[in-house]
Design a protein around this motif. Structure first.
Motif, PDB file in Angstrom:
ATOM      1  N   LEU A  15      44.848  -0.021  46.505  1.00 54.88           N
ATOM      2  CA  LEU A  15      43.407  -0.183  46.670  1.00 54.88           C
ATOM      3  C   LEU A  15      43.010   0.288  48.087  1.00 54.88           C
ATOM      4  CD1 LEU A  15      42.703  -4.065  45.300  1.00 54.88           C
ATOM      5  CD2 LEU A  15      42.598  -1.680  44.001  1.00 54.88           C
ATOM      6  N   LEU A  16      43.673   0.414  48.723  1.00 50.68           N
ATOM      7  CA  LEU A  16      43.222   1.306  50.209  1.00 50.68           C
ATOM      8  C   LEU A  16      43.621   2.474  50.334  1.00 50.68           C
ATOM      9  CD1 LEU A  16      45.214  -1.505  52.253  1.00 50.68           C
ATOM     10  CD2 LEU A  16      43.002  -1.486  52.116  1.00 50.68           C
ATOM     11  N   ASP A  17      43.830   3.283  49.200  1.00 50.97           N
ATOM     12  CA  ASP A  17      44.145   4.633  49.044  1.00 50.97           C
ATOM     13  C   ASP A  17      42.955   5.511  49.551  1.00 50.97           C
ATOM     14  OD1 ASP A  17      45.327   7.323  48.552  1.00 50.97           O
ATOM     15  OD2 ASP A  17      44.658   7.295  46.351  1.00 50.97           O
ATOM     16  N   ARG A  18      43.068   6.366  50.615  1.00 43.83           N
ATOM     17  CA  ARG A  18      41.948   7.257  51.204  1.00 43.83           C
ATOM     18  C   ARG A  18      41.010   6.185  51.819  1.00 43.83           C
ATOM     19  NH1 ARG A  18      43.017  12.544  49.623  1.00 43.83           N
ATOM     20  NH2 ARG A  18      45.021  12.678  48.985  1.00 43.83           N
ATOM     21  N   ALA A  19      41.164   5.084  52.007  1.00 51.12           N
ATOM     22  CA  ALA A  19      40.253   4.122  52.678  1.00 51.12           C
ATOM     23  C   ALA A  19      40.233   4.259  54.286  1.00 51.12           C
ATOM     24  CB  ALA A  19      40.311   2.777  52.168  1.00 51.12           C
ATOM     25  N   GLY A  20      41.360   4.882  54.986  1.00 52.80           N
ATOM     26  CA  GLY A  20      41.180   4.870  56.291  1.00 52.80           C
ATOM     27  C   GLY A  20      42.274   5.715  57.023  1.00 52.80           C
ATOM     28  N   SER A  21      41.920   6.009  58.244  1.00 49.78           N
ATOM     29  CA  SER A  21      42.838   6.814  59.213  1.00 49.78           C
ATOM     30  C   SER A  21      43.182   6.381  60.376  1.00 49.78           C
ATOM     31  CB  SER A  21      42.170   8.142  59.290  1.00 49.78           C
ATOM     32  OG  SER A  21      41.771   8.934  58.121  1.00 49.78           O
ATOM     33  N   THR A  22      44.115   6.842  61.037  1.00 53.27           N
ATOM     34  CA  THR A  22      44.582   6.256  62.401  1.00 53.27           C
ATOM     35  C   THR A  22      44.347   7.596  63.486  1.00 53.27           C
ATOM     36  OG1 THR A  22      45.936   4.669  61.552  1.00 53.27           O
ATOM     37  CG2 THR A  22      46.422   4.957  63.705  1.00 53.27           C
ATOM     38  N   VAL A  23      43.556   7.000  64.809  1.00 54.61           N
ATOM     39  CA  VAL A  23      43.577   8.260  65.584  1.00 54.61           C
ATOM     40  C   VAL A  23      44.117   7.925  66.930  1.00 54.61           C
ATOM     41  CG1 VAL A  23      41.718   9.414  66.942  1.00 54.61           C
ATOM     42  CG2 VAL A  23      41.169   8.438  64.208  1.00 54.61           C
ATOM     43  N   PHE A  24      44.736   8.967  67.610  1.00 52.49           N
ATOM     44  CA  PHE A  24      45.415   8.789  68.787  1.00 52.49           C
ATOM     45  C   PHE A  24      44.815   9.997  69.709  1.00 52.49           C
ATOM     46  CE2 PHE A  24      48.733   7.053  65.771  1.00 52.49           C
ATOM     47  CZ  PHE A  24      48.972   5.932  66.519  1.00 52.49           C
ATOM     48  N   ARG A  25      44.897   9.662  71.034  1.00 54.88           N
ATOM     49  CA  ARG A  25      44.527  10.814  71.873  1.00 54.88           C
ATOM     50  C   ARG A  25      45.876  11.318  72.590  1.00 54.88           C
ATOM     51  NH1 ARG A  25      43.975  11.186  77.371  1.00 54.88           N
ATOM     52  NH2 ARG A  25      44.636   9.300  77.642  1.00 54.88           N
ATOM     53  N   VAL A  26      45.833  12.685  72.623  1.00 55.75           N
ATOM     54  CA  VAL A  26      47.077  13.163  73.331  1.00 55.75           C
ATOM     55  C   VAL A  26      46.881  13.121  74.627  1.00 55.75           C
ATOM     56  CG1 VAL A  26      48.099  15.455  73.809  1.00 55.75           C
ATOM     57  CG2 VAL A  26      47.155  15.038  71.199  1.00 55.75           C
ATOM     58  N   GLN A  27      47.923  12.647  75.211  1.00 60.60           N
ATOM     59  CA  GLN A  27      47.637  12.258  76.802  1.00 60.60           C
ATOM     60  C   GLN A  27      48.669  12.877  77.616  1.00 60.60           C
ATOM     61  OE1 GLN A  27      47.940   7.882  77.232  1.00 60.60           O
ATOM     62  NE2 GLN A  27      49.957   8.027  77.649  1.00 60.60           N
ATOM     63  N   GLY A  28      49.838  13.852  76.778  1.00 62.45           N
ATOM     64  CA  GLY A  28      50.524  14.602  77.720  1.00 62.45           C
ATOM     65  C   GLY A  28      51.251  15.728  76.418  1.00 62.45           C
ATOM     66  N   ARG A  29      51.804  16.800  77.133  1.00 60.19           N
ATOM     67  CA  ARG A  29      52.649  17.544  76.305  1.00 60.19           C
ATOM     68  C   ARG A  29      53.599  18.216  77.119  1.00 60.19           C
ATOM     69  NH1 ARG A  29      49.710  23.167  74.758  1.00 60.19           N
ATOM     70  NH2 ARG A  29      50.339  23.865  76.651  1.00 60.19           N
ATOM     71  N   LYS A  30      54.892  18.694  76.672  1.00 63.56           N
ATOM     72  CA  LYS A  30      55.820  19.256  76.967  1.00 63.56           C
ATOM     73  C   LYS A  30      56.574  20.209  75.973  1.00 63.56           C
ATOM     74  CE  LYS A  30      58.064  15.616  78.578  1.00 63.56           C
ATOM     75  NZ  LYS A  30      59.353  14.765  79.000  1.00 63.56           N
ATOM     76  N   THR A  31      57.023  21.333  76.413  1.00 59.76           N
ATOM     77  CA  THR A  31      57.761  22.130  75.747  1.00 59.76           C
ATOM     78  C   THR A  31      59.081  22.154  75.858  1.00 59.76           C
ATOM     79  OG1 THR A  31      55.903  23.642  75.754  1.00 59.76           O
ATOM     80  CG2 THR A  31      58.166  24.793  75.055  1.00 59.76           C
TER      81      THR A  31
END
Length: 469
Positions: free
Chosen positions: A313-329
């Motif tokens: 019943l929740l299919d395609r009813a929401g998303s979760t959002v994060f902010r990128v606060q760092g990156r390393k290679t």
């Protein structure tokens, strides 16, 4: 073939539906919300919940089988989902006093509640019986206790029950054996209960076993009717599958998965959710009703089929959002890849609870041109195991600090099952999206979590009692 293909996982992209496309295409909304929240957040679009409910209701209507839908509340505790259920005219499956209370507060009538779970507390049984909820009795002991509680309450109204069945050849801790059910029926006749039928829950996502067990329980309903009970309901529980990704993507991933795709060579050991399902949700219900002539039998015997879907019943009813606060290679097998750190933790993508991984690829926002970059995603905690995505996802470009990662289709379980305030980090709030009148833009509001302490206006802490109002 590109050199980095050796360490890059197969893509697992979802097809976006209309409201998701609008959200991602909006140049300012996601950024505006992220700046206001200052941390990860969940987006819920309750109109999609109503649409999903309507699809299940349509299957019942087309098959001319009497159906009853109870939303499995454990899948997501959001108040806007409860309101969507009330709007669509369905009930809710609860398993605690808190869930019962919030369901009623959200507009669900007592008789539209199904109360499940083993050996429920006295308070839950008493509240449920008083509200007129349908109670799934899990044992002979619970049956006796419910009858005693009704007697103590001096209630003239019998408690409404279904008896939960232990499926054949199952080692589940839930439900009653055939012998216990045989013993329960004559006992129920002498108790202050109204036996309305039987229920069961099965693991997995197959239609046939559910249809076959439901058909077998028709005979138990007829026996109970002869003993004077209405016995007009069979509840087959949940397990209605969701189709996250297409067959080609899922099959390619499943065939080729290997340790080179994962940070540290860690392939999740747990059984993964089947992220592709050829007959999800309402289609699965249609298959259940058509298997073994079940729909015709239910119509002939005037038996209602109850279902308790959560995730579906929740299919395609929401998303979760994060902010990128760092990156390393870093380098694996001589090839470069990126590790991102986001402003939340993996507890908000709770497949890790099953030692598995949430496989649909996140969307890197904003979308712009760049070179494909194998990327895994870590949380902000001090735990080595705090990884949102162990696998190296083929992001369309290298992520930058303050970009957003939007994980799709997370309203079913991912938003609630495992979250905590680890390191004192706040639990991501739920952002409810509504359509404006133009049908193109959204309004949004932060949903208040009733379990969150009030924030003090004097010092922004969670102890308002220390200051005068």
């Amino acid at each position: 073939m590109r050199e980095t293909d050796a360490i890059t996982a197969m893509p697992m992209r979802t097809d976006r539906i209309e409201w998701e496309e609008r959200l991602l295409a909006d140049e300012g909304l996601l950024r505006h919300i992220a700046d206001k929240i200052k941390g990860p957040f969940h987006v819920i679009y309750p109109d999609q919940v109503v649409e999903n409910i309507r699809a299940f209701q349509k299957v019942f209507a087309n098959s001319e089988v009497k159906g009853r839908i109870y939303y499995g509340k454990k899948a997501n505790k959001s108040a806007c989902v409860v309101a969507a259920c009330a709007e669509a005219g369905v009930g809710i499956d609860v398993a605690s006093v808190d869930e019962l209370t919030t369901a009623e507060a959200g507009g669900i009538r007592g008789p539209d509640l199904m109360v499940t779970g083993p050996h429920k507390s006295d308070e839950l049984l008493t509240r449920a019986a008083k509200a007129g909820a349908l109670i799934a009795v899990d044992s002979l002991g619970e049956l006796a206790r419910l009858s005693e509680l009704s007697r103590r309450a001096d209630s003239n109204a019998p408690a409404r029950i279904v008896m939960r069945v232990l499926p054949p050849n199952s080692c589940s801790r839930f439900g009653m054996t055939a012998e216990e059910l045989d013993a329960a029926l004559p006992r129920a006749e002498a108790m202050l209960v109204r036996l309305e039928g039987f229920s069961f829950h099965l693991g997995g996502y197959e239609a046939a076993p559910r249809a076959e067990l439901a058909r077998a329980l028709v005979e138990r309903c007829l026996d109970a009717r002869e003993a004077g009970h209405p016995a007009d309901t069979i509840s087959i529980g949940g397990g209605f599958s969701v189709n996250y990704v297409g067959a080609a993507a899922w099959n390619a991933f499943s065939r080729s998965v290997n340790a080179h795709w994962f940070q540290g060579g860690r392939i999740p050991r747990g059984e993964s959710y089947p992220y592709h399902c050829p007959a999800p949700g309402p289609e699965m219900l249609k298959n259940i009703l058509s298997h073994s002539n079940l729909g015709n039998i239910l119509r002939e015997k005037h038996i209602r089929l109850a279902i308790e879907p959560g995730r579906a019943l929740l299919d395609r009813a929401g998303s979760t959002v994060f902010r990128v606060q760092g990156r390393k290679t870093r380098v694996a097998h001589g090839l470069p890849y990126d590790i991102l750190t986001v402003d939340g933790t993996s507890f908000s993508l709770s497949e890790q609870w099953f030692d598995s991984e949430y496989l649909p690829d996140p969307v890197l926002w904003p979308e712009r041109a760049g070179a494909e970059t194998p990327t895994c995603v870590g949380g902000a905690s001090c735990l080595e195991s705090d990884m949102l995505s162990w696998r190296r996802i083929p992001l369309p470009r290298a992520a930058e600090v303050d970009d957003l990662l939007v994980y799709p289709n997370t309203a079913g379980y991912q938003m609630d099952s495992n979250e905590s305030r680890f390191h004192g980090l706040p639990i991501p709030p739920k952002i409810v999206l509504r359509d404006k009148k133009d049908g193109r833009q959204f309004t949004w509001a932060r949903e208040k979590d009733p379990h969150e302490p009030e924030i003090c206006q004097h010092c922004s802490s969670t102890h308002p009692a220390l200051h005068p109002s």
